[in-house]
Design a protein around this motif. Structure first.
Motif, PDB file in Angstrom:
ATOM      1  N   LEU A  50      -0.034   2.129  -5.987  1.00  0.00           N
ATOM      2  CA  LEU A  50       1.111   1.255  -6.218  1.00  0.00           C
ATOM      3  C   LEU A  50       2.280   1.638  -5.315  1.00  0.00           C
ATOM      4  O   LEU A  50       2.914   0.777  -4.702  1.00  0.00           O
ATOM      5  N   ARG A  51       2.535   2.924  -5.197  1.00  0.00           N
ATOM      6  CA  ARG A  51       3.630   3.381  -4.325  1.00  0.00           C
ATOM      7  C   ARG A  51       3.350   3.070  -2.865  1.00  0.00           C
ATOM      8  O   ARG A  51       4.265   2.770  -2.104  1.00  0.00           O
ATOM      9  N   LEU A  52       2.095   3.145  -2.449  1.00  0.00           N
ATOM     10  CA  LEU A  52       1.714   2.758  -1.095  1.00  0.00           C
ATOM     11  C   LEU A  52       2.079   1.298  -0.851  1.00  0.00           C
ATOM     12  O   LEU A  52       2.688   0.955   0.166  1.00  0.00           O
ATOM     13  N   PHE A  53       1.723   0.440  -1.792  1.00  0.00           N
ATOM     14  CA  PHE A  53       2.015  -0.983  -1.638  1.00  0.00           C
ATOM     15  C   PHE A  53       3.522  -1.223  -1.572  1.00  0.00           C
ATOM     16  O   PHE A  53       3.994  -2.020  -0.761  1.00  0.00           O
ATOM     17  N   LYS A  54       4.265  -0.518  -2.397  1.00  0.00           N
ATOM     18  CA  LYS A  54       5.730  -0.673  -2.377  1.00  0.00           C
ATOM     19  C   LYS A  54       6.312  -0.193  -1.049  1.00  0.00           C
ATOM     20  O   LYS A  54       7.225  -0.809  -0.505  1.00  0.00           O
ATOM     21  N   GLN A  55       5.788   0.917  -0.516  1.00  0.00           N
ATOM     22  CA  GLN A  55       6.236   1.402   0.800  1.00  0.00           C
ATOM     23  C   GLN A  55       5.975   0.352   1.871  1.00  0.00           C
ATOM     24  O   GLN A  55       6.807   0.118   2.748  1.00  0.00           O
ATOM     25  N   CYS A  56       4.814  -0.272   1.802  1.00  0.00           N
ATOM     26  CA  CYS A  56       4.455  -1.301   2.786  1.00  0.00           C
ATOM     27  C   CYS A  56       5.492  -2.419   2.797  1.00  0.00           C
ATOM     28  O   CYS A  56       5.870  -2.917   3.869  1.00  0.00           O
ATOM     29  N   LYS A  57       5.962  -2.808   1.638  1.00  0.00           N
ATOM     30  CA  LYS A  57       6.919  -3.911   1.549  1.00  0.00           C
ATOM     31  C   LYS A  57       8.277  -3.541   2.150  1.00  0.00           C
ATOM     32  O   LYS A  57       9.084  -4.420   2.430  1.00  0.00           O
ATOM     33  N   ASN A  58       8.526  -2.255   2.387  1.00  0.00           N
ATOM     34  CA  ASN A  58       9.750  -1.840   3.080  1.00  0.00           C
ATOM     35  C   ASN A  58       9.689  -2.186   4.566  1.00  0.00           C
ATOM     36  O   ASN A  58      10.714  -2.204   5.242  1.00  0.00           O
ATOM     37  N   PHE A  59       8.492  -2.469   5.078  1.00  0.00           N
ATOM     38  CA  PHE A  59       8.298  -2.745   6.496  1.00  0.00           C
ATOM     39  C   PHE A  59       7.995  -4.203   6.808  1.00  0.00           C
ATOM     40  O   PHE A  59       8.016  -4.606   7.964  1.00  0.00           O
ATOM     41  N   ALA A  60       7.675  -4.980   5.787  1.00  0.00           N
ATOM     42  CA  ALA A  60       7.262  -6.372   6.027  1.00  0.00           C
ATOM     43  C   ALA A  60       7.527  -7.233   4.800  1.00  0.00           C
ATOM     44  O   ALA A  60       7.694  -6.728   3.696  1.00  0.00           O
ATOM     45  N   ASP A  61       7.504  -8.540   5.038  1.00  0.00           N
ATOM     46  CA  ASP A  61       7.739  -9.508   3.969  1.00  0.00           C
ATOM     47  C   ASP A  61       6.468  -9.827   3.184  1.00  0.00           C
ATOM     48  O   ASP A  61       6.537 -10.255   2.042  1.00  0.00           O
ATOM     49  N   TYR A  62       5.319  -9.664   3.831  1.00  0.00           N
ATOM     50  CA  TYR A  62       4.056 -10.145   3.282  1.00  0.00           C
ATOM     51  C   TYR A  62       3.036  -9.019   3.345  1.00  0.00           C
ATOM     52  O   TYR A  62       2.750  -8.484   4.418  1.00  0.00           O
ATOM     53  N   LEU A  63       2.486  -8.646   2.177  1.00  0.00           N
ATOM     54  CA  LEU A  63       1.533  -7.536   2.100  1.00  0.00           C
ATOM     55  C   LEU A  63       0.114  -8.043   1.893  1.00  0.00           C
ATOM     56  O   LEU A  63      -0.174  -8.741   0.920  1.00  0.00           O
ATOM     57  N   ILE A  64      -0.755  -7.643   2.818  1.00  0.00           N
ATOM     58  CA  ILE A  64      -2.188  -7.929   2.722  1.00  0.00           C
ATOM     59  C   ILE A  64      -2.893  -6.618   2.400  1.00  0.00           C
ATOM     60  O   ILE A  64      -2.753  -5.633   3.135  1.00  0.00           O
ATOM     61  N   VAL A  65      -3.632  -6.604   1.309  1.00  0.00           N
ATOM     62  CA  VAL A  65      -4.393  -5.418   0.926  1.00  0.00           C
ATOM     63  C   VAL A  65      -5.870  -5.723   1.133  1.00  0.00           C
ATOM     64  O   VAL A  65      -6.394  -6.695   0.589  1.00  0.00           O
ATOM     65  N   ALA A  66      -6.523  -4.894   1.934  1.00  0.00           N
ATOM     66  CA  ALA A  66      -7.954  -5.033   2.183  1.00  0.00           C
ATOM     67  C   ALA A  66      -8.699  -4.067   1.263  1.00  0.00           C
ATOM     68  O   ALA A  66      -8.419  -2.872   1.244  1.00  0.00           O
ATOM     69  N   VAL A  67      -9.621  -4.601   0.472  1.00  0.00           N
ATOM     70  CA  VAL A  67     -10.407  -3.838  -0.488  1.00  0.00           C
ATOM     71  C   VAL A  67     -11.822  -3.685   0.066  1.00  0.00           C
ATOM     72  O   VAL A  67     -12.457  -4.679   0.424  1.00  0.00           O
ATOM     73  N   GLN A  68     -12.305  -2.446   0.107  1.00  0.00           N
ATOM     74  CA  GLN A  68     -13.635  -2.222   0.690  1.00  0.00           C
ATOM     75  C   GLN A  68     -14.744  -2.709  -0.234  1.00  0.00           C
ATOM     76  O   GLN A  68     -14.729  -2.468  -1.448  1.00  0.00           O
ATOM     77  N   ASP A  69     -15.707  -3.390   0.361  1.00  0.00           N
ATOM     78  CA  ASP A  69     -16.848  -3.947  -0.354  1.00  0.00           C
ATOM     79  C   ASP A  69     -17.715  -2.835  -0.942  1.00  0.00           C
ATOM     80  O   ASP A  69     -18.111  -1.904  -0.234  1.00  0.00           O
ATOM     81  N   GLY A  70     -18.012  -2.931  -2.232  1.00  0.00           N
ATOM     82  CA  GLY A  70     -18.800  -1.915  -2.913  1.00  0.00           C
ATOM     83  C   GLY A  70     -20.213  -1.778  -2.382  1.00  0.00           C
ATOM     84  O   GLY A  70     -20.747  -0.673  -2.294  1.00  0.00           O
ATOM     85  N   GLU A  71     -20.828  -2.893  -2.026  1.00  0.00           N
ATOM     86  CA  GLU A  71     -22.186  -2.832  -1.474  1.00  0.00           C
ATOM     87  C   GLU A  71     -22.201  -2.077  -0.152  1.00  0.00           C
ATOM     88  O   GLU A  71     -23.139  -1.336   0.140  1.00  0.00           O
ATOM     89  N   TYR A  72     -21.176  -2.248   0.655  1.00  0.00           N
ATOM     90  CA  TYR A  72     -21.090  -1.536   1.929  1.00  0.00           C
ATOM     91  C   TYR A  72     -20.939  -0.032   1.671  1.00  0.00           C
ATOM     92  O   TYR A  72     -21.567   0.782   2.337  1.00  0.00           O
ATOM     93  N   ILE A  73     -20.103   0.318   0.695  1.00  0.00           N
ATOM     94  CA  ILE A  73     -19.912   1.737   0.356  1.00  0.00           C
ATOM     95  C   ILE A  73     -21.250   2.349  -0.030  1.00  0.00           C
ATOM     96  O   ILE A  73     -21.626   3.417   0.467  1.00  0.00           O
ATOM     97  N   LEU A  74     -21.986   1.686  -0.920  1.00  0.00           N
ATOM     98  CA  LEU A  74     -23.258   2.234  -1.407  1.00  0.00           C
ATOM     99  C   LEU A  74     -24.321   2.279  -0.317  1.00  0.00           C
ATOM    100  O   LEU A  74     -25.225   3.117  -0.374  1.00  0.00           O
ATOM    101  N   LYS A  75     -24.208   1.412   0.676  1.00  0.00           N
ATOM    102  CA  LYS A  75     -25.151   1.424   1.794  1.00  0.00           C
ATOM    103  C   LYS A  75     -25.068   2.756   2.552  1.00  0.00           C
ATOM    104  O   LYS A  75     -26.079   3.300   2.979  1.00  0.00           O
ATOM    105  N   TYR A  76     -23.856   3.280   2.703  1.00  0.00           N
ATOM    106  CA  TYR A  76     -23.662   4.513   3.465  1.00  0.00           C
ATOM    107  C   TYR A  76     -23.450   5.743   2.588  1.00  0.00           C
ATOM    108  O   TYR A  76     -23.577   6.863   3.055  1.00  0.00           O
ATOM    109  N   LYS A  77     -23.121   5.513   1.325  1.00  0.00           N
ATOM    110  CA  LYS A  77     -22.958   6.610   0.366  1.00  0.00           C
ATOM    111  C   LYS A  77     -23.668   6.218  -0.926  1.00  0.00           C
ATOM    112  O   LYS A  77     -23.042   5.868  -1.918  1.00  0.00           O
TER     113      LYS A  77
END
Length: 133
Positions: free
Chosen positions: A18-45
């Motif tokens: 949450l604090r990361l997202f709030k910090q991001c908004k100090n630098f820009a008007d619009y925040l895009i958060v990219a969430v890593q796909d679980g299937e991709y994670i399990l493919k490599y881990k």
């Protein structure tokens, strides 16, 4: 409008995120958060313990007022970045070397700014996982 992008798994969502997202908004008007796909994670881990599905993690992040848009990604790389319209890439202070150097170079070549944000002291997903086990 300035658009900032940050990446993560966000499976064990916590105050640091949450604090990361709030910090991001100090630098820009619009925040895009990219969430890593679980299937991709399990493919490599394959032994990774993922608590929430990709869809559930997206739903949680979308519910936050500070977040303007959520996208799903496989890996942090130029191919992923090309698909997202952003001006600033926010990375953690520990995201250095390897693919992060490549991503930084890609951003630089395209006039996109890269910022490094500090972690919240004493809070990390790995420690949360250990406590839960």
């Amino acid at each position: 409008m300035t658009r900032i992008l940050t990446f993560g798994v966000y499976d064990y969502f916590h105050l640091g995120h949450l604090r990361l997202f709030k910090q991001c908004k100090n630098f820009a008007d619009y925040l895009i958060v990219a969430v890593q796909d679980g299937e991709y994670i399990l493919k490599y881990k394959p032994d990774a313990k993922i608590m929430y599905s990709t869809e559930e993690r997206v739903e949680m992040i979308e519910a936050l007022r500070v977040v303007d848009e959520v996208v799903v990604y496989d890996s942090v790389c130029s191919e992923t970045l090309e698909k997202i319209d952003f001006d600033i890439l926010a990375l953690g202070e520990d995201h250095r070397g390897g693919r992060f150097d490549e991503v930084e170079k890609w951003c630089s070549e395209r006039g996109k700014r890269v910022i490094r944000l500090k972690r919240t002291p004493g809070i990390c997903s790995s420690e949360i996982k250990k406590k839960l086990n």
